[in-house]
Design a protein around this motif. Sequence first.
Motif, mmCIF file in Angstrom:
data_model
loop_
_atom_site.group_PDB
_atom_site.id
_atom_site.type_symbol
_atom_site.label_atom_id
_atom_site.label_comp_id
_atom_site.label_asym_id
_atom_site.label_seq_id
_atom_site.Cartn_x
_atom_site.Cartn_y
_atom_site.Cartn_z
ATOM 1 N N LEU A 1 0.867 -1.217 0.041
ATOM 2 C CA LEU A 1 -0.144 0.126 0.006
ATOM 3 C C LEU A 1 0.806 1.520 0.147
ATOM 4 N N GLU A 2 2.092 1.143 0.958
ATOM 5 C CA GLU A 2 2.922 2.285 0.618
ATOM 6 C C GLU A 2 3.419 2.502 -0.733
ATOM 7 N N ALA A 3 3.806 1.718 -1.326
ATOM 8 C CA ALA A 3 4.082 1.442 -3.009
ATOM 9 C C ALA A 3 3.051 2.375 -4.117
ATOM 10 N N ALA A 4 1.754 2.042 -3.589
ATOM 11 C CA ALA A 4 0.699 2.350 -4.119
ATOM 12 C C ALA A 4 0.243 3.792 -3.960
ATOM 13 N N PHE A 5 0.483 4.205 -2.712
ATOM 14 C CA PHE A 5 0.497 5.642 -2.220
ATOM 15 C C PHE A 5 1.265 6.508 -2.959
#
Length: 421
Positions: A133-137
């Motif tokens: 999710l950090e990557a997607a953020f």
Amino acid sequence: MSQNPTATAGTSATELAGFEGLHNQELLGRYNQSLMGVFGTPQRVLVRGSGCTVWDADGKEYLDLLGGIAVNALGHAHPLLTSVVSSQLATLGHVSNFFTSPSQIALAEKLLGLSAAPAGSKVFFANSGTEALEAAFKLARRHGNNDAGGKRGRILALENAFHGRTMGALALTWKQAYREPFEPLPGGVEHIPAGDADALRAAVDETVAAVFIEPIQGEAGVRGYPAGYLELARELTREAGALLVFDEVQTGVGRTGKWFASEGVLPDAMTLAKGLGGGFPIGAMITFGPDVSTLLGTGQHGTTFGGNPVATAAALATLHTIESQQLLVHVRQTGQAIREALSGLDFVTEVRGEGLLIGFDLAAEAAPALVQRALDAGFIVNSTGPATVRLAPPLIVTAEQVQRFVDALPELYAAATKEEK
């Protein structure tokens, strides 16, 4: 701590630590003295597992109907998974992402194929769901910052959403008790009512960089949306030029009886973790199409351990087993049988979910007490709220195994409600 100075190949971690013969209470006391209390005191010390069964340090047996919170897709000590992981670790364990490995490439290709990704799609590997999710953020921020006028500063998530506990993922997460101690969080995130088509239409415009959606909200009690909601999100984000990101960390990899719960609606990015490695830590972000897949360039994101040979080998073994043993069909059939059985209990007011991700509500707010009573009776389940119980067992669980829990539920509920009074 005593240690074994004569340890050789075949020595277990318990033997290496000198913990043989220690029981739950002694080990839990040592846990509280040595580990940070972010999880509270664990309920038991589990020492081994096989299939859908685990045993604690006192020798008590439990039917695992939570699967490490939807992680142990193949149960415990699955022979193919343990063989592949052991073989890979004995061959090549870690190389850093200055290099790659056959298992990393093969897993990326497999995920692109399973997700029906168009040409130009890519995969980024991480170690967990929150990292994915950090990557997607960051992907969403990069997309927003690409706007020449700098107008795309908003990111939308849903009320009751859970996306993780690191700072970017936490900004997307709804629950105030998780958020408030760590504010200020990364800005620009707005939460809108989940499943509300009018709210979605009103919120999505040319100022939005991305919309994040769990196809089923697991931590909120296994709650889906009205028919057509995901399709509407796709239509609105495409019209506005915003990214649509599906968080399939809990719902992906066969959990709902499909490879992905969002099947039929192609997002711009999808995050995976939990069941992907069958118990071995791995996360992934899939980006769909060349435009989205080139948003993050060299040096703009990274990870030391992500996509390592052992984790990707574990994921390949997990996907192969689900596919070769036709577990998606089994998950759909078994999940339906379980939901029907639960619906027949007079104190169960609602049953929700797909496949083997199931939430059910009780007539009384006795779910935490019921979970504890169930544990004492040899069943591992989970409550996501005062009246809601969640089941996310291994995908190999049988209807007969879960029926043992259903048969025990009336007595467990009676004891739990008596305790609450």
